[in-house]
Design a protein around this motif. Sequence first.
Motif, PDB file in Angstrom:
ATOM      1  N   VAL A   7      -2.010  -5.116  -6.466  1.00  0.00           N
ATOM      2  CA  VAL A   7      -2.702  -5.381  -7.726  1.00  0.00           C
ATOM      3  C   VAL A   7      -1.710  -5.509  -8.884  1.00  0.00           C
ATOM      4  CG1 VAL A   7      -4.866  -4.319  -7.005  1.00  0.00           C
ATOM      5  CG2 VAL A   7      -3.142  -2.916  -8.126  1.00  0.00           C
ATOM      6  N   ASN A   8      -0.484  -5.084  -8.641  1.00  0.00           N
ATOM      7  CA  ASN A   8       0.580  -5.153  -9.628  1.00  0.00           C
ATOM      8  C   ASN A   8       1.890  -5.000  -8.863  1.00  0.00           C
ATOM      9  OD1 ASN A   8       1.959  -5.226 -12.047  1.00  0.00           O
ATOM     10  ND2 ASN A   8       1.577  -3.085 -12.547  1.00  0.00           N
ATOM     11  N   GLY A   9       2.939  -5.651  -9.318  1.00  0.00           N
ATOM     12  CA  GLY A   9       4.202  -5.481  -8.613  1.00  0.00           C
ATOM     13  C   GLY A   9       5.283  -6.357  -9.166  1.00  0.00           C
ATOM     14  N   GLN A  10       6.462  -6.188  -8.585  1.00  0.00           N
ATOM     15  CA  GLN A  10       7.632  -6.903  -9.072  1.00  0.00           C
ATOM     16  C   GLN A  10       8.628  -7.085  -7.943  1.00  0.00           C
ATOM     17  OE1 GLN A  10      10.637  -5.020 -11.869  1.00  0.00           O
ATOM     18  NE2 GLN A  10       9.634  -6.443 -13.282  1.00  0.00           N
ATOM     19  N   ILE A  11       9.310  -8.216  -7.968  1.00  0.00           N
ATOM     20  CA  ILE A  11      10.493  -8.417  -7.138  1.00  0.00           C
ATOM     21  C   ILE A  11      11.639  -8.674  -8.106  1.00  0.00           C
ATOM     22  CG2 ILE A  11      10.038 -10.894  -6.801  1.00  0.00           C
ATOM     23  CD1 ILE A  11      11.359 -10.421  -3.949  1.00  0.00           C
ATOM     24  N   TYR A  12      12.773  -8.049  -7.830  1.00  0.00           N
ATOM     25  CA  TYR A  12      13.939  -8.216  -8.695  1.00  0.00           C
ATOM     26  C   TYR A  12      15.192  -8.064  -7.856  1.00  0.00           C
ATOM     27  CZ  TYR A  12      14.097  -3.104  -8.562  1.00  0.00           C
ATOM     28  OH  TYR A  12      14.157  -1.796  -8.140  1.00  0.00           O
ATOM     29  N   ALA A  13      16.302  -8.508  -8.418  1.00  0.00           N
ATOM     30  CA  ALA A  13      17.588  -8.383  -7.737  1.00  0.00           C
ATOM     31  C   ALA A  13      18.488  -7.459  -8.540  1.00  0.00           C
ATOM     32  CB  ALA A  13      18.247  -9.752  -7.603  1.00  0.00           C
ATOM     33  N   HIS A  14      19.437  -6.850  -7.841  1.00  0.00           N
ATOM     34  CA  HIS A  14      20.434  -6.049  -8.546  1.00  0.00           C
ATOM     35  C   HIS A  14      21.774  -6.151  -7.825  1.00  0.00           C
ATOM     36  CE1 HIS A  14      20.384  -2.419  -5.835  1.00  0.00           C
ATOM     37  NE2 HIS A  14      19.233  -2.958  -5.518  1.00  0.00           N
ATOM     38  N   ALA A  33       5.223  -2.770  -5.056  1.00  0.00           N
ATOM     39  CA  ALA A  33       3.827  -3.171  -5.253  1.00  0.00           C
ATOM     40  C   ALA A  33       2.929  -1.952  -5.367  1.00  0.00           C
ATOM     41  CB  ALA A  33       3.359  -4.039  -4.087  1.00  0.00           C
ATOM     42  N   GLU A  34       2.098  -1.960  -6.390  1.00  0.00           N
ATOM     43  CA  GLU A  34       1.009  -0.997  -6.496  1.00  0.00           C
ATOM     44  C   GLU A  34      -0.192  -1.679  -5.860  1.00  0.00           C
ATOM     45  OE1 GLU A  34       0.444   0.042 -10.577  1.00  0.00           O
ATOM     46  OE2 GLU A  34       2.506   0.730 -10.804  1.00  0.00           O
ATOM     47  N   CYS A  35      -0.866  -0.966  -4.982  1.00  0.00           N
ATOM     48  CA  CYS A  35      -1.947  -1.562  -4.207  1.00  0.00           C
ATOM     49  C   CYS A  35      -3.293  -0.965  -4.603  1.00  0.00           C
ATOM     50  CB  CYS A  35      -1.727  -1.315  -2.715  1.00  0.00           C
ATOM     51  SG  CYS A  35      -0.137  -1.938  -2.128  1.00  0.00           S
ATOM     52  N   GLY A  36      -4.323  -1.667  -4.208  1.00  0.00           N
ATOM     53  CA  GLY A  36      -5.659  -1.130  -4.395  1.00  0.00           C
ATOM     54  C   GLY A  36      -5.819   0.135  -3.569  1.00  0.00           C
ATOM     55  N   GLU A  37      -6.744   0.990  -3.966  1.00  0.00           N
ATOM     56  CA  GLU A  37      -6.965   2.246  -3.237  1.00  0.00           C
ATOM     57  C   GLU A  37      -7.535   1.979  -1.850  1.00  0.00           C
ATOM     58  OE1 GLU A  37      -9.509   4.688  -5.686  1.00  0.00           O
ATOM     59  OE2 GLU A  37      -7.773   5.527  -6.732  1.00  0.00           O
ATOM     60  N   ILE A  38      -7.237   2.909  -0.948  1.00  0.00           N
ATOM     61  CA  ILE A  38      -7.857   2.881   0.369  1.00  0.00           C
ATOM     62  C   ILE A  38      -8.696   4.139   0.516  1.00  0.00           C
ATOM     63  CG2 ILE A  38      -6.022   1.510   1.419  1.00  0.00           C
ATOM     64  CD1 ILE A  38      -5.062   4.166   2.764  1.00  0.00           C
ATOM     65  N   LEU A 131       0.750  -6.460   3.692  1.00  0.00           N
ATOM     66  CA  LEU A 131       0.639  -6.420   2.235  1.00  0.00           C
ATOM     67  C   LEU A 131       0.566  -7.858   1.757  1.00  0.00           C
ATOM     68  CD1 LEU A 131       0.882  -5.092  -0.626  1.00  0.00           C
ATOM     69  CD2 LEU A 131       3.363  -5.308  -0.354  1.00  0.00           C
ATOM     70  N   CYS A 132      -0.428  -8.150   0.934  1.00  0.00           N
ATOM     71  CA  CYS A 132      -0.502  -9.468   0.306  1.00  0.00           C
ATOM     72  C   CYS A 132      -0.844  -9.275  -1.162  1.00  0.00           C
ATOM     73  CB  CYS A 132      -1.522 -10.363   1.008  1.00  0.00           C
ATOM     74  SG  CYS A 132      -3.210  -9.784   0.845  1.00  0.00           S
ATOM     75  N   GLY A 133      -0.596 -10.290  -1.949  1.00  0.00           N
ATOM     76  CA  GLY A 133      -0.880 -10.221  -3.372  1.00  0.00           C
ATOM     77  C   GLY A 133       0.150 -11.013  -4.147  1.00  0.00           C
TER      78      GLY A 133
END
Length: 185
Positions: A7-14, A33-38, A131-133
């Motif tokens: 539901v929210n997330g990020q990909i980044y490099a370092h 990634a923050e996901c929906g509750e299960i 995981l999808c989103g």
Amino acid sequence: MFNFKAVNGQIYAHVFENRTSGVPLGLFWNLYAECGEIEVEGEAWSVRISCDWLQLPISNWHELDGVALGVRGSKIEPQCSVYIADHHPAQVRSLLLSRANGVNNFNIALSGRFNLRGFGSADGDNLEFSLCGVVDFGGVFVLPDNIFSKPASPEDAENLVKEFISTQNLAKSEWDGFRYVLKPE
């Protein structure tokens, strides 16, 4: 099988190196990634997934569109974790990214396995998950404390990043208090 939805997330490099641990200077990708509750046995649980130390064969961040990760043969093993009330180490089987609805947004399709304990009937070993989103591209980070030859200026940080990936379509490096950040343009 656990099917998680970001539901929210990020990909980044370092840029990172650790000579003591034998990690050579390189560009590594992280996915969060923050996901929906299960729901497990009538109780709702929040879920987060992180994958660190990903090595993606790209020369420009726009090439994230269509990139797939094969984990065999990587010099540094990716570390993935599923967080459901606690940390559960996971093994990544596959990762595919594709451009989403915006320039800096990417669809993710991640699959792997993890062990789960403390959740009654949901407990098990080698449980499959997907995981999808959509996640945002957060940019490229340079933390001077993580590098032997510490960059002393934004220009030094940009030159270091250029050793691994094009800085085209990245903003000029800015210091945010503890790291240099090259944000997407």
